[in-house]
Design an enzyme around this catalytic site. Structure first.
Site, PDB file in Angstrom:
ATOM      1  CG  ASN A 225      -0.398   0.719   2.407  1.00  0.00           C
ATOM      2  OD1 ASN A 225      -0.462   1.941   2.502  1.00  0.00           O
ATOM      3  ND2 ASN A 225       0.191  -0.042   3.337  1.00  0.00           N
TER       4      ASN A 225
ATOM      5  CG  PHE B 133      -0.237   9.436   6.938  1.00  0.00           C
ATOM      6  CD1 PHE B 133      -0.107   8.071   7.122  1.00  0.00           C
ATOM      7  CD2 PHE B 133       0.699  10.268   7.546  1.00  0.00           C
ATOM      8  CE1 PHE B 133       0.933   7.536   7.893  1.00  0.00           C
ATOM      9  CE2 PHE B 133       1.731   9.756   8.315  1.00  0.00           C
ATOM     10  CZ  PHE B 133       1.849   8.392   8.486  1.00  0.00           C
TER      11      PHE B 133
ATOM     12  CB  SER C 295       4.041   5.597   7.108  1.00  0.00           C
ATOM     13  OG  SER C 295       3.528   5.471   5.793  1.00  0.00           O
TER      14      SER C 295
ATOM     15  CG  ASN D 295       3.137   4.355   1.851  1.00  0.00           C
ATOM     16  OD1 ASN D 295       3.928   3.925   1.007  1.00  0.00           O
ATOM     17  ND2 ASN D 295       2.392   3.554   2.602  1.00  0.00           N
ATOM     18  CB  THR D 296       4.313  10.586   4.680  1.00  0.00           C
ATOM     19  OG1 THR D 296       2.933  10.234   4.790  1.00  0.00           O
ATOM     20  CG2 THR D 296       4.450  12.089   4.837  1.00  0.00           C
TER      21      THR D 296
ATOM     22  CE  LYS E 246       2.594   0.177  12.863  1.00  0.00           C
ATOM     23  NZ  LYS E 246       1.179   0.051  12.472  1.00  0.00           N
TER      24      LYS E 246
ATOM     25  CG  ASN F  83       4.496   1.238   9.605  1.00  0.00           C
ATOM     26  OD1 ASN F  83       3.722   0.787   8.763  1.00  0.00           O
ATOM     27  ND2 ASN F  83       4.384   2.457  10.092  1.00  0.00           N
TER      28      ASN F  83
END
Length: 342
Positions: A116, A120, A183, A185-186, A221, A250
């Site tokens: 994925n 966010f 994460s 993805n940012t 996390k 994560n």
């Protein structure tokens, strides 16, 4: 039942299926006659031996739902009646944001995995706070964690302000906090895992946390891609900042050993599911041994069977969380894990 419908679900876009399923779960729970009773009867398990007290909170069982599944706190009550001992909502940011362009979620069925790059996507912390405030008025027994992050357009030098905003806004409506700096993805977010920026962020939140003689557990996390030296830093930071514990782990950016076709493997984003099982357990074991089990760890990553959950608990986790395993194995997995722990 889930085995019958899963092949149908898996023919369609995973993000569309997710929204379809959770909306109908909520409708069944809230409006179908005896819907809540039926869910509890089929999936919930009540046994005193499953209870855990961790960082000052009492959990009815050690199996929780990881962040990312309910980003806006819309489905907490319905999901809790599938047998989860706790629900973690988010990741939430101060301002609403749409996330990355679609498609942004991909199933790697040969690997029992998901990639994925959601980014966010959420409706903002004010919306979540209001939803959870109403939930607390109805169901005070549900343990809810708030996973907080920064907006994509917020530069890292201003990131602390975003985390503080989320922390303050959710303080009265969640039971614990999770600081998400892991994460993939940012853009730039993982740079906040570096030692000095991370200490500054956590110390700032702890100062907010110790006001008015009230405090909430704060967890960090972390990514599974950290080196042992970086994990040593995490242990040191947890002890120095006196946060409550760590969530390991994560999603990963590693793509080694996958069976999926090259096109899927090359999709950008974080990988979750079975390929993460071994690595997340290694991180849990390393942290537990290095720290002398001086702080609790929530184990997450590749839990698809009761044996996977028990391995993480044996490695040093106090609690575990599901996400991808929940999607691949269905809601019955929660009850199977709990029965195996009795």
């Amino acid at each position: 039942m889930y085995r019958l419908v899963k092949p149908i679900f898996f023919k369609f876009d995973p993000e569309n299926v997710h929204h379809f399923v959770v909306k109908r779960l909520k409708w069944f729970h809230d409006f179908f006659p005896l819907g809540k009773t039926i869910l509890r009867g089929n999936y919930d398990i009540s046994y005193k031996g499953l209870e855990r007290e961790v960082f000052g909170l009492k959990f009815k069982n050690p199996v929780g739902l990881a962040a990312g599944f309910d980003k806006n706190g819309e489905y907490v009550e319905a999901l809790s009646n599938l047998g989860f001992g706790f629900i973690e909502v988010g990741t939430v940011t101060p301002l609403p944001q749409p996330g990355n362009d679609r498609p942004r979620m991909f199933r790697l069925q040969d690997d029992h995995a998901i990639i994925n790059r959601m980014g966010f996507n959420n409706k903002g912390v004010d919306v979540m706070a209001e939803r959870l405030r109403l939930l607390k008025n109805r169901e005070p027994g549900i343990i809810v964690g708030g996973n907080i992050g920064k907006n994509k357009n917020t530069p890292n030098e201003d990131a602390i302000c975003d985390y503080v905003k989320c922390f303050d806004c959710l303080f009265d409506v969640v039971d614990y906090f999770v600081v998400n700096v892991s994460s993939p993805n940012t853009p730039g977010l993982r740079a906040l895992q570096e030692k000095e920026p991370l200490k500054e962020l956590l110390n700032t939140l702890q100062k907010r946390n110790n006001k008015d003689n009230r405090s909430k557990p704060i967890l960090l996390k972390i990514a599974p891609d950290l080196t042992n030296e970086q994990l040593d830093d995490i242990v040191e930071i947890v002890k120095e900042t006196h946060i409550a514990g760590v969530i390991a782990t994560n999603t990963t950016i590693d793509r080694n050993g996958l069976y999926a076709e090259e096109k899927l493997k090359s999709e950008m984003g974080g990988l979750s599911g079975k390929p993460l099982t071994k690595r997340s357990t290694e991180v849990i074991r390393y942290l537990a041994q290095k720290s002398g089990k001086s702080f609790p760890i929530i184990g997450v990553g590749g839990i698809h069977t009761p044996e996977d959950a028990k391995e993480k608990l044996d490695a040093g986790a106090s609690l575990v969380q599901l996400y991808t395993g929940f999607i691949y194995e269905g809601p019955g997995l929660i009850k199977r894990i709990c029965k195996a722990l009795i």
